[in-house]
Design an enzyme around this catalytic site. Structure first.
Site, PDB file in Angstrom:
ATOM      1  N   TYR A 135       3.321   7.878   1.378  1.00 45.80           N
ATOM      2  CA  TYR A 135       4.662   6.631   0.873  1.00 45.80           C
ATOM      3  C   TYR A 135       4.713   5.939   0.028  1.00 45.80           C
ATOM      4  CZ  TYR A 135       3.735   5.468   5.853  1.00 45.80           C
ATOM      5  OH  TYR A 135       4.107   5.327   7.527  1.00 45.80           O
ATOM      6  N   GLU A 141      -2.570  -5.117  12.992  1.00 40.57           N
ATOM      7  CA  GLU A 141      -1.532  -6.427  13.735  1.00 40.57           C
ATOM      8  C   GLU A 141      -2.305  -6.715  14.740  1.00 40.57           C
ATOM      9  OE1 GLU A 141       2.826  -5.370  13.872  1.00 40.57           O
ATOM     10  OE2 GLU A 141       1.429  -4.421  15.438  1.00 40.57           O
ATOM     11  N   ILE A 172       4.663  -1.229   2.522  1.00 41.46           N
ATOM     12  CA  ILE A 172       5.758  -0.525   1.057  1.00 41.46           C
ATOM     13  C   ILE A 172       6.914   0.201   1.071  1.00 41.46           C
ATOM     14  CG2 ILE A 172       4.615   1.705   1.107  1.00 41.46           C
ATOM     15  CD1 ILE A 172       5.718  -0.399  -1.910  1.00 41.46           C
ATOM     16  N   ASP A 173       7.178   0.649   2.917  1.00 45.69           N
ATOM     17  CA  ASP A 173       8.604   1.349   3.309  1.00 45.69           C
ATOM     18  C   ASP A 173       9.175   0.537   3.693  1.00 45.69           C
ATOM     19  OD1 ASP A 173       6.604   0.859   5.357  1.00 45.69           O
ATOM     20  OD2 ASP A 173       6.969   2.166   6.558  1.00 45.69           O
ATOM     21  N   GLY A 179      11.340  -6.513  17.026  1.00 50.69           N
ATOM     22  CA  GLY A 179      11.165  -6.139  18.486  1.00 50.69           C
ATOM     23  C   GLY A 179      10.700  -6.694  19.916  1.00 50.69           C
ATOM     24  N   TYR A 180      10.295  -8.197  19.487  1.00 43.43           N
ATOM     25  CA  TYR A 180       9.641  -8.532  20.165  1.00 43.43           C
ATOM     26  C   TYR A 180      10.540 -10.409  20.621  1.00 43.43           C
ATOM     27  CZ  TYR A 180       6.875  -4.985  20.831  1.00 43.43           C
ATOM     28  OH  TYR A 180       6.844  -2.835  21.330  1.00 43.43           O
ATOM     29  N   PHE A 223       0.661  -1.115   0.401  1.00 43.67           N
ATOM     30  CA  PHE A 223      -0.072   0.318  -0.247  1.00 43.67           C
ATOM     31  C   PHE A 223       0.455   1.228   0.115  1.00 43.67           C
ATOM     32  CE2 PHE A 223      -3.067  -3.148   0.580  1.00 43.67           C
ATOM     33  CZ  PHE A 223      -4.300  -2.248   0.663  1.00 43.67           C
ATOM     34  N   ALA A 224       0.838   2.363  -0.709  1.00 47.13           N
ATOM     35  CA  ALA A 224       1.012   3.678  -0.891  1.00 47.13           C
ATOM     36  C   ALA A 224       0.223   4.413  -1.513  1.00 47.13           C
ATOM     37  CB  ALA A 224       2.282   3.278  -2.099  1.00 47.13           C
ATOM     38  N   VAL A 225      -0.166   4.986  -0.098  1.00 44.21           N
ATOM     39  CA  VAL A 225      -1.274   5.499   0.589  1.00 44.21           C
ATOM     40  C   VAL A 225      -0.293   7.251   0.650  1.00 44.21           C
ATOM     41  CG1 VAL A 225      -2.971   6.173   1.464  1.00 44.21           C
ATOM     42  CG2 VAL A 225      -2.584   3.616   0.706  1.00 44.21           C
TER      43      VAL A 225
END
EC number: 2.4.1.-
Length: 343
Positions: free
Chosen positions: A117, A294, A203-204, A226-227, A112-114
């Site tokens: 982004y 998520e 996308i990032d 991270g976890y 997704f490039a919204v």
């Protein structure tokens, strides 16, 4: 009238039943070198709609796997429900490609490039062309509210990308929770006819090393960077019991990242449908889960275990130092100002 084939099968089954009855008595068992004439049963081969025929492994020369000498002893490589966790050193790309390449698979990617982004599209696609599923057919589906801002990137033969126009929403949180709905609708309307597997990626992010057939599975989740080395009491699960994404204290296996998930396209379709329904249930009650889709993804995988897990190699954060357990980074987030790109 009973056909000759059906009559032959009945005679075959009767003969088997008679032999079992004789063997179950008190008589001494004799093993006779005789094979029942039932070729009709054993010669049937079913191929279900959409399934690919099984391929035999060609003759390959590689190091013998050793039961008492695993390549990785420093990390967990299989879950309690026997799903593999993919780390560098746990698989052979050559063996996997020898099995998957002949299937002529097409791998789909949604991203997704919204809004702002769209600036990440070029780097994402260029790095994917260098590292993602090399040698396979790939369809990139770029979802955007501004198609004119999507750059034209040169792709390898057998690979293409399509721009999917979607509605613009007022906040990044709303965009996030709408992602499951958009993917589900696209699968239903189009991509279920075009791809065998579908990966849903942010996308990032950028590919740094090979991402190949080792990631293919029925339903695939990625362990959040991270976890992966903290107890589940520190996982940022949704803890409000009023939410459909609620996970009680003391439950949970891993914390999965929403930036990477995928699998067989029919499995991804069912998964996104269920997640979208639970998101709608929360919305009807005026609730937005702690980490939007998520949180719902993690709740779903608590009761519907993924069949394969990707280690943090496949979902890294470049702002973090690389620990010794991570031999290489395959896919990672781009360092950016979140507040600036989300406004």
């Amino acid at each position: 009238m009973i056909s000759r084939k059906a009559l032959g099968s009945l005679v075959c089954l009767s003969a088997v039943a008679t032999l079992i009855w004789i063997a179950s008595g008190n008589w001494k068992v004799h093993y006779l070198p005789y094979y029942l004439p039932c070729p009709g049963i054993f010669s049937k081969k079913l191929q279900y709609l959409g399934d690919k025929p099984v391929q035999l492994f060609p003759q390959l020369f590689y190091q013998q796997p050793r039961v008492l000498a695993p390549k990785r002893q420093d990390v967990l490589t299989v879950t309690p429900w026997l799903a593999p966790i993919v780390w560098e050193g746990t698989f052979s790309p050559e063996i996997l490609d020898s099995a998957y390449m002949p299937l002529n698979l097409t791998i789909g990617v949604t991203a997704f490039a919204v809004g702002k982004y769209t600036r990440f599209v070029s780097r994402f696609l260029k790095s994917a062309e260098m590292h993602f599923m090399k040698g396979y057919r790939v369809n990139y589906y770029i979802f955007t509210d501004n198609p004119k801002m999507i750059p034209d990137v040169q792709l390898q033969p057998g690979r293409r990308f399509d721009v999917v126009h979607i509605k613009k929403y007022s906040s990044w949180q709303e965009i996030s929770v709408r992602r499951m709905e958009a993917i589900n609708l696209h699968i239903a309307e189009r991509s279920h006819r075009e791809v065998d597997y579908l990966f849903c990626l942010d996308i990032d992010m950028v590919f740094h090393n090979a991402w190949g057939a080792e990631t293919l599975g029925d339903m695939v989740a990625a362990i959040h960077p991270g976890y992966f080395n903290v107890p589940r009491s520190q996982f940022p699960y949704e803890r409000r019991s009023s939410s459909a994404a609620y996970i009680p204290d003391g439950e949970g296996d891993f914390y999965y990242g929403g930036a990477v998930f995928g699998g067989l396209v029919k499995k991804v379709y069912e998964f996104t449908k269920i997640c979208h329904m639970t998101i709608l249930a929360d919305k009807a009650n005026g609730i937005m889960a702690a980490w939007q889709e998520e949180s719902h993804l993690n709740r779903h995988f608590l009761t519907h275990k993924p069949s394969k897990l990707l280690s943090p190699e496949y979902l890294w954060d470049d702002r973090k130092p690389k620990p010794p357990e991570i031999f290489l980074i395959r896919f990672s987030t781009v360092d950016k100002n979140y507040q600036e790109v989300r406004n």
